[in-house]
Design an enzyme around this catalytic site. Structure first.
Site, PDB file in Angstrom:
ATOM      1  CG  HIS A  19      12.037  61.452  69.099  1.00 55.91           C
ATOM      2  ND1 HIS A  19      11.261  62.106  68.165  1.00 55.91           N
ATOM      3  CD2 HIS A  19      13.273  62.008  69.006  1.00 55.91           C
ATOM      4  CE1 HIS A  19      11.996  63.018  67.541  1.00 55.91           C
ATOM      5  NE2 HIS A  19      13.222  62.969  68.020  1.00 55.91           N
ATOM      6  NE  ARG A  92      19.021  60.226  64.055  1.00 55.07           N
ATOM      7  CZ  ARG A  92      18.535  61.411  63.753  1.00 55.07           C
ATOM      8  NH1 ARG A  92      17.293  61.516  63.360  1.00 55.07           N
ATOM      9  NH2 ARG A  92      19.279  62.489  63.821  1.00 55.07           N
TER      10      ARG A  92
END
Ligand code: PNS
Length: 164
Positions: A19, A92
């Site tokens: 993050h 991702r």
């Protein structure tokens, strides 16, 4: 349209190095980044919304154009009432794509709010908060997965559940 103020939304239960990588890169590209913790389902998580916000504030304190907030209800309503013109999300792997694409298209349909995707740093492409919680629960090493202050808070929380 200029993309001056963007939102980085998520559950952040807790914030991970993945993050933080996206937040830092977003802060280089945009004038202002608001990291927003979604409070709708937060009661089912490990950390309270206040704890998540406080960890995010701690680990982004060196980034002057990043602030941290919360939202309840629809993300697009938060964006509209806070002058946010785009949502920034990290992708991702292909497995993220379908879900993120659906949300991005729905958010555009609902309020013409754009979503900008950034590809995750390959160092963190396997990283998600739920795995970090699980590894920490069973005593695994999470030092390279979350910022130092978050590791401390996780250890304390798991040592005394309900006390923190
Ligand atoms: O960390 P996550 O689980 O990827 O965060 C998801 C979050 C909180 C960004 C997403 O669930 C969300 O935006 N929830 C708010 C409710 C909403 O706006 N739903 C409609 C999405 S199209």
């Amino acid at each position: 349209m200029r993309v001056g103020r963007v939102a980085c939304p998520g559950s952040f239960d807790p914030v991970t190095n993945g993050h933080l990588d996206i937040i830092r890169r977003a802060a280089l590209l945009h004038d202002e980044v608001i990291v927003v913790v979604g409070a709708n389902l937060a009661k089912h998580g490990l950390f309270t919304v206040e704890e998540r916000v406080s960890m995010l504030e701690e680990v982004t304190s060196d980034l002057p154009n990043v602030s941290v907030g919360t939202f309840r209800g629809l993300l697009v309503d938060f964006c509209r009432s806070n002058g946010v013109s785009a949502i920034v999300k990290g992708l991702r792997a292909v497995s993220d794509f379908e879900y993120e694409m659906e949300m991005a298209q729905m958010n555009y349909r609902l309020a013409q709010i754009e979503t900008l995707f950034m590809t995750a740093n390959p160092l963190y492409s396997f990283l998600r908060s739920s795995l970090v919680r699980e590894i920490a629960t069973y005593g695994g090493d999470i030092t390279s997965l979350v910022p130092g202050p978050v590791e401390k808070r996780l250890r304390a929380k798991l040592a005394a559940p309900g006390q923190d």
